[in-house]
Write an enzyme that holds these catalytic residues in place. Sequence first.
Site, PDB file in Angstrom:
ATOM      1  N   CYS A  89       1.227   6.744   8.121  1.00  0.00           N
ATOM      2  CA  CYS A  89       0.585   7.766   7.297  1.00  0.00           C
ATOM      3  C   CYS A  89      -0.910   7.855   7.658  1.00  0.00           C
ATOM      4  O   CYS A  89      -1.236   8.196   8.788  1.00  0.00           O
ATOM      5  CB  CYS A  89       0.824   7.512   5.811  1.00  0.00           C
ATOM      6  SG  CYS A  89       0.492   8.964   4.769  1.00  0.00           S
ATOM      7  N   HIS A 193       6.431   7.841   5.724  1.00  0.00           N
ATOM      8  CA  HIS A 193       6.441   6.429   5.359  1.00  0.00           C
ATOM      9  C   HIS A 193       7.798   5.817   5.720  1.00  0.00           C
ATOM     10  O   HIS A 193       8.765   5.992   4.973  1.00  0.00           O
ATOM     11  CB  HIS A 193       6.191   6.268   3.857  1.00  0.00           C
ATOM     12  CG  HIS A 193       4.789   6.540   3.452  1.00  0.00           C
ATOM     13  ND1 HIS A 193       3.807   5.570   3.447  1.00  0.00           N
ATOM     14  CD2 HIS A 193       4.183   7.690   3.057  1.00  0.00           C
ATOM     15  CE1 HIS A 193       2.670   6.100   3.047  1.00  0.00           C
ATOM     16  NE2 HIS A 193       2.872   7.400   2.813  1.00  0.00           N
ATOM     17  N   GLU A 195       8.711   2.843   5.404  1.00  0.00           N
ATOM     18  CA  GLU A 195       9.092   1.863   4.381  1.00  0.00           C
ATOM     19  C   GLU A 195       9.726   2.526   3.158  1.00  0.00           C
ATOM     20  O   GLU A 195      10.330   1.843   2.329  1.00  0.00           O
ATOM     21  CB  GLU A 195       7.876   1.018   3.969  1.00  0.00           C
ATOM     22  CG  GLU A 195       6.859   1.695   3.067  1.00  0.00           C
ATOM     23  CD  GLU A 195       5.880   2.597   3.790  1.00  0.00           C
ATOM     24  OE1 GLU A 195       4.901   3.024   3.153  1.00  0.00           O
ATOM     25  OE2 GLU A 195       6.086   2.872   4.991  1.00  0.00           O
TER      26      GLU A 195
END
Length: 213
Positions: A89, A193, A195
């Site tokens: 990001c 993202h 994650e």
Amino acid sequence: MKTIALIDYGSGNVHSAARALASAAADAGGDWEVALTAEPSALRAADRIVLPGVGHFRDCMEGVQTRDGLVEALEEQILDAGKPFLGICVGMQLMADFGLEDGETRGLGWIHGQVDKIDPGPGFRVPHMGWNELSDTSGHPALANLPREPHAYFVHSYAFQPEEEERIAAVTDYGTPIIAAVARDNLFGTQFHPEKSQETGLKILQNWIRWRP
């Protein structure tokens, strides 16, 4: 034991990134640990380096710059020593020459280009928030063998605009093409993202951990 250094400079999302990296590393094979750190000595001892980022370009850049010796250690270990690097990001955006959020702010200058506000056109809200499909434009190893119609989670109002088209690794369609990933040599970065991107994100992290640039 091999180490992934996850830079902790107050960006806000390090713990979710650490959990995802640890899970991906376990699936990727090998004996890995994820170390939260902003210490130059830890970067020198690490095998791979991840720079996350949540918030504004200027705040994140200042956060990196105010950690004593961090920028110098990043450049030494990533640009000179060639250790694999992942920017997430705003951590990806910081590789640009400069960003235009809150006025012009100089970035790291590792991939030439700028970070500017997205303009998706009528019917599309800013910030761009939610799930969007990735389109691999480069065949980069980090994007190999993704699920069919891979979707990733985005939260951003600004996007990287590289000077050189060959630095674009993936795009997404949000009323207009938006750069979703960039790459150069041992550098790889995602606007989304990983994650937070479930199966697709974990596969990208696994690929990055296995990648040998």
